[in-house]
Design an enzyme around this catalytic site. Sequence first.
Site, mmCIF file in Angstrom:
data_model
loop_
_atom_site.group_PDB
_atom_site.id
_atom_site.type_symbol
_atom_site.label_atom_id
_atom_site.label_comp_id
_atom_site.label_asym_id
_atom_site.label_seq_id
_atom_site.Cartn_x
_atom_site.Cartn_y
_atom_site.Cartn_z
ATOM 1 N N GLU A 1 -19.038 -33.163 -37.750
ATOM 2 C CA GLU A 1 -17.545 -33.979 -37.727
ATOM 3 C C GLU A 1 -17.042 -34.280 -39.185
ATOM 4 O OE1 GLU A 1 -18.515 -37.602 -35.653
ATOM 5 O OE2 GLU A 1 -19.120 -36.689 -33.891
ATOM 6 N N GLY B 1 -14.468 -34.769 -42.201
ATOM 7 C CA GLY B 1 -13.231 -35.021 -42.556
ATOM 8 C C GLY B 1 -12.937 -34.837 -43.937
ATOM 9 N N ARG B 2 -13.357 -35.762 -44.834
ATOM 10 C CA ARG B 2 -12.906 -35.841 -46.238
ATOM 11 C C ARG B 2 -13.477 -34.416 -46.878
ATOM 12 N NH1 ARG B 2 -13.461 -40.544 -49.194
ATOM 13 N NH2 ARG B 2 -14.827 -41.459 -47.520
ATOM 14 N N ARG C 1 -7.043 -46.459 -51.299
ATOM 15 C CA ARG C 1 -8.577 -46.294 -51.623
ATOM 16 C C ARG C 1 -8.880 -46.909 -52.948
ATOM 17 N NH1 ARG C 1 -12.048 -43.421 -50.158
ATOM 18 N NH2 ARG C 1 -12.648 -42.587 -52.191
ATOM 19 N N CYS D 1 3.617 -56.298 -54.903
ATOM 20 C CA CYS D 1 3.289 -57.654 -55.323
ATOM 21 C C CYS D 1 2.001 -57.820 -54.990
ATOM 22 C CB CYS D 1 4.405 -58.396 -54.481
ATOM 23 S SG CYS D 1 6.078 -58.074 -55.066
ATOM 24 N N GLU D 2 1.141 -57.521 -55.452
ATOM 25 C CA GLU D 2 -0.499 -57.611 -55.336
ATOM 26 C C GLU D 2 -0.848 -57.150 -56.614
ATOM 27 O OE1 GLU D 2 -2.337 -58.468 -52.335
ATOM 28 O OE2 GLU D 2 -0.874 -58.368 -50.896
ATOM 29 N N TYR E 1 -7.687 -39.652 -46.431
ATOM 30 C CA TYR E 1 -7.724 -41.103 -46.176
ATOM 31 C C TYR E 1 -6.623 -41.491 -47.394
ATOM 32 C CZ TYR E 1 -12.055 -40.463 -43.703
ATOM 33 O OH TYR E 1 -12.840 -39.985 -42.767
HETATM 34 C C1 LIG Z 1 -14.613 -40.857 -39.995
HETATM 35 C C2 LIG Z 1 -15.620 -40.349 -39.070
HETATM 36 C C3 LIG Z 1 -15.965 -38.969 -39.416
HETATM 37 C C4 LIG Z 1 -15.565 -38.408 -40.915
HETATM 38 O O1 LIG Z 1 -16.068 -39.030 -42.073
HETATM 39 P P1 LIG Z 1 -15.862 -38.312 -43.424
HETATM 40 O O2 LIG Z 1 -16.386 -39.103 -44.475
HETATM 41 O O3 LIG Z 1 -14.337 -38.090 -43.526
HETATM 42 O O4 LIG Z 1 -16.542 -36.821 -43.099
HETATM 43 C C5 LIG Z 1 -16.681 -38.515 -38.413
HETATM 44 N N1 LIG Z 1 -17.020 -38.917 -37.516
HETATM 45 C C6 LIG Z 1 -16.434 -40.196 -37.065
HETATM 46 C C7 LIG Z 1 -17.165 -40.807 -35.794
HETATM 47 C C8 LIG Z 1 -15.845 -41.009 -37.748
HETATM 48 O O5 LIG Z 1 -15.484 -41.999 -37.327
#
Ligand SMILES: *Cc1c(COP(=O)(O)O)cnc(C)c1O
Length: 410
Positions: A254, A256-257, A293, A327-328, A356
């Site tokens: 899974e 993402g990044r 971030r 304003c932070e 993100y």
């Molecule tokens: C956020 C998340 C990911 C992805 O994380 P990355 O660091 O972006 O690869 C995968 N699985 C679950 C359950 C997540 O919450």
Amino acid sequence: MAEVTGTPVYVYDADAVRAQWRRLEAAFASVPHRVHYSVKANSNLAVLALLEGLGAGADIVSGGELARVLRAGFAPGDVVYSGVGKSRAELEAAVSAGVGLINLESPAEFDVLRAVAGALNRPVSVGIRVNPDVTTETHPYTQTGARGMKFGVPLDGVLPLATAIAAADGIELASVGMHIGSQIADPASYAEGAAKLEALVGAIRGAGIDSLTSVDVGGGLAVRYTDERMLDPQAFADAVRPLHEATGLTLLMEPGRYLVGNGGVLLTSVLYRKHSGGRDFVIVDAGMNDFVRPSLYGARHGVRVIDPGDVSGAPAAAAADVVGPICETGDFLGLGVELAPLGPGGVLAVGGAGAYGFSMSSTYNSRPRAAEVLVDGNRFGVVRARESVEDLWRGETREPAWQAETGADG
Ligand SMILES: *Cc1c(COP(=O)(O)O)cnc(C)c1O
């Protein structure tokens, strides 16, 4: 492009996403596997459609993400639903849509899912998200697989839950999995977690449950933003391949990044230069509401000058704090950044903003959210219009339709 859309604007490069996809697929070429893109990293419909076109499934964490991925064209069966707090309504939507796998995070959630599946009379495939008790070297906020964290089912709770699932009608235990955190560079963390999953698969099969078809090793692969250690996809594959070899199960993952992080930049314009208290500031039109971030995780992203603007009054090249209008005091995109000469009207690109970035943005300080653009080869298109000020108060009212307060519970 910034001239067309204005700033701040997120710009994503389709070819960069494709290249990351190919690297990951190449690393797993000899292993039965399936990549589910973690939607929360960047959930723009065009980015989702791009990844769907490449052959990705989707990993989602909310009913909103479910609606998004269906809208983007993913088949429900290619969707994995993870998340520690799925509501009954979200589970109903997922079961009705027929998502491929629902990863359970507690026995209490299983009880709700069983009731939902029974009421809808629909078969459901589930996985158990395990808390494998693996610590990782990453920011405390992006660790998720250590003992005592809210995520997953603790190791000693997995077999009892698996047994309860196996005994339920219409619900099949198809997977066990983990997601140990984000921005993880050390393959040993994955190997350690994979070994624990392997032992659990053995225990589940030993209890006579033979419905498993996959094991989910999660996401979290680290990318390099400036000088961080990154996780080479081949090293990741080498760390988790033994789990397939020992169990014969398909590996789900899974990321993402890894897929989108370095495929995006945030373009922001310089409003002012300012010298105060011995520090040089570059005040830009993007703030922590647009890109959180640096403020939230202390993340250091590359910042480079795309257009110097009016440098007549600008100091010579020197380290400056790139700060937003919010304003932070925590509102910065970079501290002590070495920049070429730069003045008002100049444009900066913040690198590594594909993951993100927009997805964590807000309208704090009543700032409409940024536009998003996709570049594909020599063409580009706006894939999300900049929000208008009217969008800021959509759903609000100056004078509500008052209702009588009836009792202690409202
Ligand atoms: C956020 C998340 C990911 C992805 O994380 P990355 O660091 O972006 O690869 C995968 N699985 C679950 C359950 C997540 O919450």
